[in-house]
Design an enzyme around this catalytic site. Sequence first.
Site, PDB file in Angstrom:
ATOM      1  CB  SER A 152      -0.821  -0.029   1.324  1.00 22.92           C
ATOM      2  OG  SER A 152      -1.584   1.235   1.429  1.00 22.92           O
ATOM      3  CE1 TYR A 165      -3.563  -2.108   5.302  1.00 24.53           C
ATOM      4  CE2 TYR A 165      -2.685   0.036   4.344  1.00 24.53           C
ATOM      5  CZ  TYR A 165      -3.371  -0.911   4.227  1.00 24.53           C
ATOM      6  OH  TYR A 165      -3.880  -1.316   2.692  1.00 24.53           O
ATOM      7  CE  LYS A 169      -1.300  -4.052   2.728  1.00 22.87           C
ATOM      8  NZ  LYS A 169      -1.635  -5.064   2.496  1.00 22.87           N
TER       9      LYS A 169
HETATM   10  N1  LIG Z   1      -8.513  -0.847  -1.674  1.00 19.51           N
HETATM   11  C1  LIG Z   1      -7.624   0.070  -1.926  1.00 19.51           C
HETATM   12  O1  LIG Z   1      -7.479   1.151  -2.204  1.00 19.51           O
HETATM   13  C2  LIG Z   1      -6.382  -0.517  -1.199  1.00 19.51           C
HETATM   14  C3  LIG Z   1      -5.145   0.216  -0.905  1.00 19.51           C
HETATM   15  C4  LIG Z   1      -3.896  -0.070  -0.428  1.00 19.51           C
HETATM   16  C5  LIG Z   1      -3.985  -1.468  -0.280  1.00 19.51           C
HETATM   17  N2  LIG Z   1      -4.979  -2.438  -0.428  1.00 19.51           N
HETATM   18  C6  LIG Z   1      -4.697  -3.715   0.085  1.00 19.51           C
HETATM   19  O2  LIG Z   1      -5.434  -4.396  -0.944  1.00 19.51           O
HETATM   20  C7  LIG Z   1      -5.640  -5.794  -0.239  1.00 19.51           C
HETATM   21  C8  LIG Z   1      -7.283  -5.997  -0.673  1.00 19.51           C
HETATM   22  O3  LIG Z   1      -8.121  -5.020  -0.074  1.00 19.51           O
HETATM   23  P1  LIG Z   1      -9.389  -4.502  -0.266  1.00 19.51           P
HETATM   24  O4  LIG Z   1      -9.755  -3.190  -0.611  1.00 19.51           O
HETATM   25  O5  LIG Z   1     -10.046  -5.384  -1.446  1.00 19.51           O
HETATM   26  O6  LIG Z   1     -10.350  -4.996   1.211  1.00 19.51           O
HETATM   27  P2  LIG Z   1     -11.380  -5.586   1.447  1.00 19.51           P
HETATM   28  O7  LIG Z   1     -11.802  -5.497   2.976  1.00 19.51           O
HETATM   29  O8  LIG Z   1     -12.422  -5.310   0.665  1.00 19.51           O
HETATM   30  O9  LIG Z   1     -11.123  -7.326   1.341  1.00 19.51           O
HETATM   31  C9  LIG Z   1     -10.277  -7.860   2.079  1.00 19.51           C
HETATM   32  C10 LIG Z   1     -10.556  -9.249   2.221  1.00 19.51           C
HETATM   33  O10 LIG Z   1      -9.637 -10.040   3.045  1.00 19.51           O
HETATM   34  C11 LIG Z   1     -10.304 -11.082   3.938  1.00 19.51           C
HETATM   35  N3  LIG Z   1      -9.664 -11.197   5.322  1.00 19.51           N
HETATM   36  C12 LIG Z   1      -9.156 -10.283   6.275  1.00 19.51           C
HETATM   37  N4  LIG Z   1      -8.569 -10.975   7.377  1.00 19.51           N
HETATM   38  C13 LIG Z   1      -8.452 -12.285   6.954  1.00 19.51           C
HETATM   39  C14 LIG Z   1      -7.813 -13.452   7.249  1.00 19.51           C
HETATM   40  N5  LIG Z   1      -7.021 -13.407   8.473  1.00 19.51           N
HETATM   41  N6  LIG Z   1      -7.729 -14.693   6.484  1.00 19.51           N
HETATM   42  C15 LIG Z   1      -8.218 -14.453   5.443  1.00 19.51           C
HETATM   43  N7  LIG Z   1      -9.046 -13.657   4.748  1.00 19.51           N
HETATM   44  C16 LIG Z   1      -8.967 -12.299   5.583  1.00 19.51           C
HETATM   45  C17 LIG Z   1     -11.663  -9.903   4.240  1.00 19.51           C
HETATM   46  O11 LIG Z   1     -12.719 -11.122   4.673  1.00 19.51           O
HETATM   47  C18 LIG Z   1     -12.065  -9.433   2.894  1.00 19.51           C
HETATM   48  O12 LIG Z   1     -12.901 -10.207   2.182  1.00 19.51           O
HETATM   49  C19 LIG Z   1      -5.446  -5.614   1.300  1.00 19.51           C
HETATM   50  O13 LIG Z   1      -4.075  -6.088   1.450  1.00 19.51           O
HETATM   51  C20 LIG Z   1      -5.395  -4.007   1.205  1.00 19.51           C
HETATM   52  O14 LIG Z   1      -4.464  -3.834   2.279  1.00 19.51           O
HETATM   53  C21 LIG Z   1      -6.225  -1.805  -0.800  1.00 19.51           C
END
Ligand SMILES: NC(=O)c1ccc[n+]([C@@H]2O[C@H](COP(=O)([O-])OP(=O)(O)OC[C@H]3O[C@@H](n4cnc5c(N)ncnc54)[C@H](O)[C@@H]3O)[C@@H](O)[C@H]2O)c1
Length: 314
Positions: A152, A165, A169
């Site tokens: 991230s 976080y 990351k």
């Molecule tokens: N959306 C963004 O803009 C953004 C930005 C930077 C980084 N990220 C990273 O991208 C990835 C996906 O994020 P997202 O936006 O889709 O979030 P999201 O919350 O929609 O999806 C994350 C998923 O991970 C699952 N999860 C959480 N803990 C878990 C565990 N212990 N074991 C198994 N599954 C688990 C959740 O149930 C959820 O379905 C993450 O690593 C997040 O940190 C996202």
Amino acid sequence: MGDLLKGKVAAVTGGGGGIGRTICLLLAEEGAKVVVNDLGGSVGGEGASRGPAEDVANEVKKRGGQAVPNFQSVSTVAGGESITQDAVKNFGRLDILVHTAGILRDRMIFNMSEQEWDAVIAVHLKGMYCVSRPASMVFRQQRSGRLIGFSSTSGLYGNVGQSNYGAAKEGIAGFIRTAARDLGKYGVTANAIAPTAATRMTANLPDAAKEAKAKAGIKSNVGDADFKGGKGLEPEAIAPFVAFLASDEAANVNGQMFHVQGGEITLLNNPYLLRTMQKAGRWTAQEIHEIGSRTIFMDLRNPAPPASAAPGKG
Ligand SMILES: NC(=O)c1ccc[n+]([C@@H]2O[C@H](COP(=O)([O-])OP(=O)(O)OC[C@H]3O[C@@H](n4cnc5c(N)ncnc54)[C@H](O)[C@@H]3O)[C@@H](O)[C@H]2O)c1
């Protein structure tokens, strides 16, 4: 259906929601059989449900693909092993491991509890270890494989209220740089993506973090309105890059970090030496101040300068 990943088997952690769900669907569309892992908890990591992983596995099957759900937490060694085992048991092999699972527990560092710190590190960073170790044992034996982590910009650039976080990351950045060197000679690559996408994770960015960020004058090129209004920030925009990294075409892309947002794909730099000052023997603190302020520190900017009415400054 494409055939970029025909005959391959993929496991996607956090595959039941957000970006992970779109990755499962696209990898399956490109011919991969998929283990959809998801614990099914809240954004903060509370609770569990079989629904999200089951729904996405069913969606893949409805579209003509093959998938099985896995409900284990990535933050335990047993959970991580179960993901590789499910791939091998159901589909005979594992070629691609995508670690997308993630949670948020934002808090300013001076208020952050040990539990908030541990929970976030456990899912993102320890999770990277728990899922990668068993997968890489299979990859090493078969002399091929793909590890894809999720980082991230919060960790890579820094963000208010996210020391847990951010540390996790940035840890993933270090992990892929190092795993790339452990695994490259076996035909395995390790890369990571820092995405920006409208998901439940970005739908409700905590007000405390937003206010602190605004006060510190930190601007983002993506605002709340962008996350809510789409503007090309759909999570589906991330999946094609994952499919590319997972394919044979990306055999020499190894140990790299990318930012992906809408139609923009950026290769980020690995840390490198920017400026050095040298003398024969040791520097004194006074010399460092005098010479450094004219050389290596000359244009450094404090990302969060002290407020003018800082406590104790009258
Ligand atoms: N959306 C963004 O803009 C953004 C930005 C930077 C980084 N990220 C990273 O991208 C990835 C996906 O994020 P997202 O936006 O889709 O979030 P999201 O919350 O929609 O999806 C994350 C998923 O991970 C699952 N999860 C959480 N803990 C878990 C565990 N212990 N074991 C198994 N599954 C688990 C959740 O149930 C959820 O379905 C993450 O690593 C997040 O940190 C996202």
